[in-house]
Design a protein around this motif. Structure first.
Motif, PDB file in Angstrom:
ATOM      1  N   ILE A  79       6.128  91.713  54.866  1.00  0.00           N
ATOM      2  CA  ILE A  79       6.673  92.738  55.472  1.00  0.00           C
ATOM      3  C   ILE A  79       6.378  94.218  54.891  1.00  0.00           C
ATOM      4  O   ILE A  79       5.995  95.389  55.340  1.00  0.00           O
ATOM      5  CB  ILE A  79       8.105  92.895  55.910  1.00  0.00           C
ATOM      6  N   VAL A  80       6.826  93.913  53.704  1.00  0.00           N
ATOM      7  CA  VAL A  80       6.716  95.377  52.757  1.00  0.00           C
ATOM      8  C   VAL A  80       5.241  95.870  52.548  1.00  0.00           C
ATOM      9  O   VAL A  80       4.664  96.959  52.950  1.00  0.00           O
ATOM     10  CB  VAL A  80       7.265  95.163  51.375  1.00  0.00           C
ATOM     11  N   LEU A  81       4.244  94.611  52.543  1.00  0.00           N
ATOM     12  CA  LEU A  81       2.845  95.006  52.392  1.00  0.00           C
ATOM     13  C   LEU A  81       2.187  95.554  53.846  1.00  0.00           C
ATOM     14  O   LEU A  81       1.322  96.247  53.860  1.00  0.00           O
ATOM     15  CB  LEU A  81       1.980  93.674  51.858  1.00  0.00           C
ATOM     16  N   GLY A  82       2.763  94.825  54.785  1.00  0.00           N
ATOM     17  CA  GLY A  82       2.263  95.186  55.948  1.00  0.00           C
ATOM     18  C   GLY A  82       2.615  96.724  56.641  1.00  0.00           C
ATOM     19  O   GLY A  82       1.844  97.425  56.878  1.00  0.00           O
ATOM     20  N   ILE A  83       3.852  97.250  55.868  1.00  0.00           N
ATOM     21  CA  ILE A  83       4.266  98.792  55.994  1.00  0.00           C
ATOM     22  C   ILE A  83       3.214  99.458  55.029  1.00  0.00           C
ATOM     23  O   ILE A  83       2.835 100.581  55.515  1.00  0.00           O
ATOM     24  CB  ILE A  83       5.583  98.954  55.755  1.00  0.00           C
ATOM     25  N   LEU A  95       0.911  83.014  64.605  1.00  0.00           N
ATOM     26  CA  LEU A  95       1.288  81.715  64.447  1.00  0.00           C
ATOM     27  C   LEU A  95       0.627  80.576  65.227  1.00  0.00           C
ATOM     28  O   LEU A  95       0.280  79.589  65.065  1.00  0.00           O
ATOM     29  CB  LEU A  95       3.066  81.489  64.704  1.00  0.00           C
ATOM     30  N   ASN A  96       0.152  81.098  66.657  1.00  0.00           N
ATOM     31  CA  ASN A  96      -0.769  80.494  67.342  1.00  0.00           C
ATOM     32  C   ASN A  96      -1.998  80.169  66.852  1.00  0.00           C
ATOM     33  O   ASN A  96      -2.644  78.993  67.164  1.00  0.00           O
ATOM     34  CB  ASN A  96      -0.723  80.849  68.949  1.00  0.00           C
ATOM     35  N   PHE A  97      -2.587  80.776  65.995  1.00  0.00           N
ATOM     36  CA  PHE A  97      -3.656  80.700  65.356  1.00  0.00           C
ATOM     37  C   PHE A  97      -3.903  80.162  64.087  1.00  0.00           C
ATOM     38  O   PHE A  97      -4.391  80.295  63.151  1.00  0.00           O
ATOM     39  CB  PHE A  97      -4.764  82.086  65.209  1.00  0.00           C
ATOM     40  N   ASN A  98      -2.535  79.540  63.677  1.00  0.00           N
ATOM     41  CA  ASN A  98      -2.246  78.599  62.743  1.00  0.00           C
ATOM     42  C   ASN A  98      -2.182  79.668  61.267  1.00  0.00           C
ATOM     43  O   ASN A  98      -2.078  79.040  60.030  1.00  0.00           O
ATOM     44  CB  ASN A  98      -3.137  77.678  62.432  1.00  0.00           C
ATOM     45  N   ALA A  99      -1.840  80.719  61.305  1.00  0.00           N
ATOM     46  CA  ALA A  99      -1.318  81.526  60.190  1.00  0.00           C
ATOM     47  C   ALA A  99      -0.075  81.068  59.591  1.00  0.00           C
ATOM     48  O   ALA A  99       0.902  80.779  60.568  1.00  0.00           O
ATOM     49  CB  ALA A  99      -1.334  83.035  60.510  1.00  0.00           C
ATOM     50  N   SER A 100       0.181  81.352  58.209  1.00  0.00           N
ATOM     51  CA  SER A 100       1.433  80.785  57.708  1.00  0.00           C
ATOM     52  C   SER A 100       2.519  82.019  58.269  1.00  0.00           C
ATOM     53  O   SER A 100       2.059  83.207  58.889  1.00  0.00           O
ATOM     54  CB  SER A 100       1.206  81.104  56.133  1.00  0.00           C
ATOM     55  N   THR A 101       3.739  81.863  57.973  1.00  0.00           N
ATOM     56  CA  THR A 101       4.896  82.623  58.526  1.00  0.00           C
ATOM     57  C   THR A 101       4.579  84.034  57.629  1.00  0.00           C
ATOM     58  O   THR A 101       4.785  85.032  58.541  1.00  0.00           O
ATOM     59  CB  THR A 101       6.139  82.020  57.972  1.00  0.00           C
ATOM     60  N   ALA A 102       4.244  83.921  56.393  1.00  0.00           N
ATOM     61  CA  ALA A 102       3.861  85.166  55.463  1.00  0.00           C
ATOM     62  C   ALA A 102       3.003  86.209  56.232  1.00  0.00           C
ATOM     63  O   ALA A 102       3.065  86.961  56.312  1.00  0.00           O
ATOM     64  CB  ALA A 102       3.934  84.972  54.177  1.00  0.00           C
ATOM     65  N   ILE A 103       1.745  85.292  56.507  1.00  0.00           N
ATOM     66  CA  ILE A 103       0.597  86.115  56.695  1.00  0.00           C
ATOM     67  C   ILE A 103       0.859  86.609  58.286  1.00  0.00           C
ATOM     68  O   ILE A 103       0.615  87.807  58.766  1.00  0.00           O
ATOM     69  CB  ILE A 103      -0.582  85.337  56.947  1.00  0.00           C
TER      70      ILE A 103
END
Length: 149
Positions: A122-126, A44-52
């Motif tokens: 979250i599913v994709l991250g897993i 988030l500090n690097f301006n990523a969206s919540t999903a990313i």
């Protein structure tokens, strides 16, 4: 960020106790949640969206869980399920339901879409975290064994 690390660690630790994780693994469960949450905040500090940010944090958590599981000779799910606790979009689910019940369809749509994106991330991250073969994680375990002899 240090305070959030500590709070997320204790929150995850409490969830791990509720989840009946083995006592010998509780500290690792707490650390997994704290590292996942810190990864999220860093994104988030690097301006990523919540999903990313959730996607990356969950990927980091999954890789960490698999590594710790191999070294500790425990199932990865102990660390993954407890460590994901800080990332689950509970507030998003609550507000999505709230806006549906109060018939605020614009807000329901907006919040529901965002919550679905986070859950999908979250599913994709897993999934992405389980792509590397287990042999990579066994190499970490063998490295640990050679340093102790």
């Amino acid at each position: 960020m240090i305070l959030e690390f500590i709070v997320s660690m204790f929150a995850t630790l409490a969830f791990a106790i509720l989840f009946a994780a083995p006592k010998s693994e509780l500290i690792f469960c707490g650390l997994a949640g704290a590292i996942a949450w810190s990864s999220y905040l860093l994104c988030l500090n690097f301006n990523a969206s919540t999903a990313i940010a959730n996607l990356i944090a969950t990927f980091v958590l999954t890789i960490l869980s698999r590594t710790v599981a191999t070294v500790r000779k425990s199932p990865a799910t102990i660390y993954l399920i407890t460590g994901i606790f800080p990332l689950v979009p509970g507030a998003g689910l609550y507000y999505t339901s709230y806006y549906l019940i109060t018939n605020e369809m614009d807000q329901f749509s907006r919040m529901g879409t965002e919550t679905l994106k986070v859950a999908g991330a979250i599913v994709l991250g897993i999934i992405f975290g389980f792509v590397p073969p287990q042999t990579w994680f066994h190499a970490v375990s063998r490295l640990k064994q050679t340093t102790h002899h």
